[in-house]
Scaffold this active site. Structure first.
Site, PDB file in Angstrom:
ATOM      1  N   GLY A  46     -20.064  23.987  -6.518  1.00  0.00           N
ATOM      2  CA  GLY A  46     -21.120  24.453  -7.395  1.00  0.00           C
ATOM      3  C   GLY A  46     -22.296  23.499  -7.331  1.00  0.00           C
ATOM      4  O   GLY A  46     -22.138  22.325  -6.977  1.00  0.00           O
ATOM      5  N   GLN A  51     -29.873  19.493 -10.364  1.00  0.00           N
ATOM      6  CA  GLN A  51     -29.309  18.542  -9.412  1.00  0.00           C
ATOM      7  C   GLN A  51     -30.172  18.405  -8.160  1.00  0.00           C
ATOM      8  O   GLN A  51     -30.020  17.450  -7.412  1.00  0.00           O
ATOM      9  CB  GLN A  51     -27.884  18.941  -9.017  1.00  0.00           C
ATOM     10  N   CYS A  94     -18.406  15.701  -9.150  1.00  0.00           N
ATOM     11  CA  CYS A  94     -19.791  16.145  -9.320  1.00  0.00           C
ATOM     12  C   CYS A  94     -20.614  15.608  -8.166  1.00  0.00           C
ATOM     13  O   CYS A  94     -20.532  14.417  -7.848  1.00  0.00           O
ATOM     14  CB  CYS A  94     -20.337  15.643 -10.660  1.00  0.00           C
ATOM     15  N   LEU A  95     -21.408  16.468  -7.548  1.00  0.00           N
ATOM     16  CA  LEU A  95     -22.247  16.040  -6.437  1.00  0.00           C
ATOM     17  C   LEU A  95     -23.290  15.010  -6.856  1.00  0.00           C
ATOM     18  O   LEU A  95     -23.777  14.265  -6.013  1.00  0.00           O
ATOM     19  CB  LEU A  95     -22.919  17.254  -5.787  1.00  0.00           C
ATOM     20  N   HIS A 136     -19.031  23.666 -15.945  1.00  0.00           N
ATOM     21  CA  HIS A 136     -19.587  22.410 -15.415  1.00  0.00           C
ATOM     22  C   HIS A 136     -21.063  22.597 -15.048  1.00  0.00           C
ATOM     23  O   HIS A 136     -21.904  21.775 -15.406  1.00  0.00           O
ATOM     24  CB  HIS A 136     -18.776  21.985 -14.182  1.00  0.00           C
ATOM     25  N   GLU A 137     -21.366  23.682 -14.345  1.00  0.00           N
ATOM     26  CA  GLU A 137     -22.756  23.909 -13.910  1.00  0.00           C
ATOM     27  C   GLU A 137     -23.670  24.236 -15.089  1.00  0.00           C
ATOM     28  O   GLU A 137     -24.816  23.785 -15.125  1.00  0.00           O
ATOM     29  CB  GLU A 137     -22.810  25.010 -12.842  1.00  0.00           C
ATOM     30  N   HIS A 140     -24.858  21.177 -16.683  1.00  0.00           N
ATOM     31  CA  HIS A 140     -26.031  20.605 -16.002  1.00  0.00           C
ATOM     32  C   HIS A 140     -27.323  21.256 -16.506  1.00  0.00           C
ATOM     33  O   HIS A 140     -28.332  20.571 -16.695  1.00  0.00           O
ATOM     34  CB  HIS A 140     -25.938  20.785 -14.485  1.00  0.00           C
TER      35      HIS A 140
END
Length: 164
Positions: A46, A51, A94-95, A136-137, A140
């Site tokens: 994701g 991000q 997480c990226l 999660h997204e 963000h």
């Protein structure tokens, strides 16, 4: 398309709530495709617009990641309408926090409403990894990272491991 640079925590843009998109434009469609390219290249499951430095309510996901056939999904102006009372605790990467895996509690099922690239409003019940990834997204999009979802002790350990 192109691969975009992924912001790393503690970039202040990752702590900023995002603005609604409203109308789907060719620019939003291009951004969504670039985000998918970036997510697959990373690799991840994701990726949310903040991000990549865009403070708009958009995220992409493919819960198959690099392990299976591609199933890309694009969510514009997503809203969680309902969360199951039953939760689970599981590992989340997480990226924007490379190398960090946090144990995060999430609802095992959510009802999500969003707009697709055609401008059509959608509603779907997501469960399991799809529900976890979407939560999660959406975090963000609200300026929340996984570090905000763990207790103080785990956060201190993760920040030390990350080098913050």
């Amino acid at each position: 398309m192109s691969v975009l640079p992924i912001l790393r925590w503690p970039d202040p843009r990752l702590a900023t709530a995002c603005a609604p998109i409203g109308q789907v434009t060719p620019e939003i469609a291009r951004l969504a495709q670039e985000m998918l390219d970036t997510m697959y290249e990373a690799p991840g499951r994701g990726l949310a617009a903040p991000q990549v430095g865009v403070l708009k309510r958009l995220f992409v996901m493919d819960v198959n990641g690099a392990a299976g056939p591609r199933n890309p999904r694009i969510f514009i102006d997503p809203v969680i309408e309902e969360r199951a009372s039953e939760t689970m605790v599981g590992p989340e990467g997480c990226l924007s926090l490379p190398g960090i895996v946090a144990e995060v509690q999430r609802a095992i099922e959510i009802t999500l409403r969003w707009t697709d690239l055609d401008g059509t409003r959608r509603r779907e019940v997501l469960s399991g990894i799809s529900a976890v990834c979407a939560q999660h997204e959406i975090d963000h999009l609200d300026g929340i990272v996984t570090l905000n979802r763990v207790d103080a002790g785990q956060r201190s350990e993760l920040e030390a491991a990350y080098g913050a």
